[in-house]
Design a protein around this motif. Structure first.
Motif, short mmCIF file in Angstrom:
data_model
loop_
_atom_site.label_atom_id
_atom_site.label_comp_id
_atom_site.label_asym_id
_atom_site.label_seq_id
_atom_site.Cartn_x
_atom_site.Cartn_y
_atom_site.Cartn_z
N ALA A 164 55.24 -47.87 72.21
CA ALA A 164 54.84 -46.63 71.73
C ALA A 164 55.39 -46.65 70.14
CB ALA A 164 55.62 -45.44 72.36
N GLY A 165 56.60 -47.42 69.86
CA GLY A 165 56.95 -47.39 68.52
C GLY A 165 55.87 -48.22 67.59
N GLN A 166 55.37 -49.39 68.14
CA GLN A 166 54.51 -50.14 67.38
C GLN A 166 53.13 -49.51 67.34
OE1 GLN A 166 55.37 -53.12 65.77
NE2 GLN A 166 53.48 -52.84 64.75
N GLN A 167 52.81 -48.87 68.22
CA GLN A 167 51.48 -47.94 68.21
C GLN A 167 51.63 -46.89 67.20
OE1 GLN A 167 50.44 -46.77 71.99
NE2 GLN A 167 49.61 -48.59 72.76
N ALA A 168 52.99 -46.41 66.99
CA ALA A 168 52.95 -45.32 65.89
C ALA A 168 52.89 -46.04 64.47
CB ALA A 168 54.38 -44.52 66.11
N VAL A 169 53.39 -47.24 64.49
CA VAL A 169 53.37 -47.97 63.06
C VAL A 169 52.22 -48.36 62.84
CG1 VAL A 169 54.39 -50.05 62.11
CG2 VAL A 169 56.13 -48.58 63.13
N ASN A 170 51.25 -48.63 63.77
CA ASN A 170 50.01 -49.05 63.63
C ASN A 170 49.13 -48.05 63.13
OD1 ASN A 170 51.01 -51.71 64.50
ND2 ASN A 170 49.79 -51.64 66.49
N GLN A 171 49.45 -46.87 63.79
CA GLN A 171 48.46 -45.93 63.32
C GLN A 171 48.98 -45.46 61.73
OE1 GLN A 171 46.39 -44.23 65.15
NE2 GLN A 171 45.72 -42.87 63.71
N ALA A 172 50.29 -45.42 61.39
CA ALA A 172 50.73 -45.00 60.11
C ALA A 172 50.14 -46.20 59.24
CB ALA A 172 52.18 -44.93 60.00
N CYS A 173 49.99 -47.42 59.44
CA CYS A 173 49.44 -48.56 58.54
C CYS A 173 47.98 -48.32 58.10
CB CYS A 173 49.80 -49.75 59.08
SG CYS A 173 51.59 -49.93 59.00
N ASN A 174 47.28 -47.44 59.13
CA ASN A 174 46.02 -47.41 58.86
C ASN A 174 45.59 -46.66 57.55
OD1 ASN A 174 44.89 -48.89 61.16
ND2 ASN A 174 45.18 -46.66 62.31
N ARG B 118 55.58 -58.86 56.98
CA ARG B 118 55.71 -59.67 58.48
C ARG B 118 56.84 -59.35 59.02
NH1 ARG B 118 53.61 -63.64 55.01
NH2 ARG B 118 51.18 -63.96 55.57
N ARG B 119 58.13 -59.18 58.19
CA ARG B 119 59.62 -58.79 58.84
C ARG B 119 59.38 -57.63 59.49
NH1 ARG B 119 64.03 -56.58 58.32
NH2 ARG B 119 63.89 -55.33 56.33
N LEU B 120 58.78 -56.48 58.94
CA LEU B 120 58.72 -55.20 59.45
C LEU B 120 57.65 -55.03 60.56
CD1 LEU B 120 59.29 -53.05 56.18
CD2 LEU B 120 60.92 -53.67 58.07
N SER B 121 56.67 -56.08 60.70
CA SER B 121 55.59 -56.34 61.47
C SER B 121 54.43 -55.03 61.34
CB SER B 121 56.22 -56.02 63.27
OG SER B 121 56.94 -56.96 63.51
N LEU B 122 54.32 -55.07 60.15
CA LEU B 122 53.09 -54.09 59.75
C LEU B 122 51.76 -54.54 59.62
CD1 LEU B 122 55.44 -52.31 57.01
CD2 LEU B 122 55.32 -51.69 59.20
N PRO B 123 50.87 -54.11 60.31
CA PRO B 123 49.58 -54.51 60.06
C PRO B 123 48.58 -53.94 59.07
CG PRO B 123 49.59 -53.20 61.82
CD PRO B 123 51.06 -53.03 61.12
N ILE B 124 49.22 -54.03 57.61
CA ILE B 124 48.52 -53.23 56.56
C ILE B 124 47.43 -54.08 56.05
CG2 ILE B 124 48.90 -52.47 54.08
CD1 ILE B 124 51.85 -52.10 54.84
N THR B 125 46.24 -53.47 55.88
CA THR B 125 45.11 -53.90 55.40
C THR B 125 45.40 -54.86 53.99
OG1 THR B 125 43.64 -52.54 56.43
CG2 THR B 125 42.60 -53.73 54.68
N GLN B 126 45.09 -55.98 53.68
CA GLN B 126 45.45 -56.73 52.61
C GLN B 126 43.78 -57.06 51.80
OE1 GLN B 126 47.62 -60.24 53.17
NE2 GLN B 126 48.59 -59.22 54.84
N VAL B 127 43.86 -56.35 50.55
CA VAL B 127 42.65 -56.40 49.76
C VAL B 127 42.76 -57.56 48.75
CG1 VAL B 127 41.08 -55.24 48.58
CG2 VAL B 127 42.18 -54.16 50.47
N ASP B 128 41.96 -58.37 48.49
CA ASP B 128 42.10 -59.36 47.65
C ASP B 128 41.45 -59.00 46.31
OD1 ASP B 128 42.50 -61.79 46.03
OD2 ASP B 128 41.16 -62.90 47.13
#
Length: 131
Positions: A37-47, A68-78
């Motif tokens: 549940a915590g990771q899902q909340a993080v994933n939602q916030a990272c959107n 990576r250390r914080l396990s954040l799936p943030i979109t990366q734009v080159d």
């Protein structure tokens, strides 16, 4: 003169870039483990976040390692090549400077956060305590 400076830095990136990316891969930190549940909340916030970056920028690598250390799936734009991503960074953010974290709030308004230390502080303050 401007041509020589650009040529120098392009050559430097070409030579050192692969070594920097290899070092990043070899020193990849272990991500934090959260409850589902915590990771899902993080994933939602990272959107609502996007990191505008260059692949071989040392400050961008520093931010990606923290992600990576914080396990954040943030979109990366080159934003390095000329194109729509770089144009958006300049037009909306105001500078062609990386790393830059685009933070979009609930109303759709975007805030652009520059500087690797400020970005890391923001990420830690918002995601380090999520269990």
């Amino acid at each position: 003169m401007k041509f020589l400076v650009r040529f120098f830095f392009k050559t430097l990136r070409t030579v050192l870039g692969p070594a920097m990316l290899l070092k990043e891969a070899l020193t990849r930190p272990q991500g934090v483990v959260r409850s589902e549940a915590g990771q899902q909340a993080v994933n939602q916030a990272c959107n609502a976040l996007a990191l505008y970056q260059y692949k071989t920028c040392p400050f961008c690598i520093k931010v990606r390692q923290e992600m990576r250390r914080l396990s954040l799936p943030i979109t990366q734009v080159d934003a390095q090549p000329e194109g729509p991503a770089r144009a958006a960074l300049v037009q909306q953010g105001g500078h062609a400077k990386v790393p830059c974290l685009k933070i979009t709030d609930e109303s759709g308004k975007s805030h652009w956060l520059y500087d690797s230390e400020k970005i890391i502080t923001y990420l830690r303050s918002h995601f380090a305590q999520v269990a």
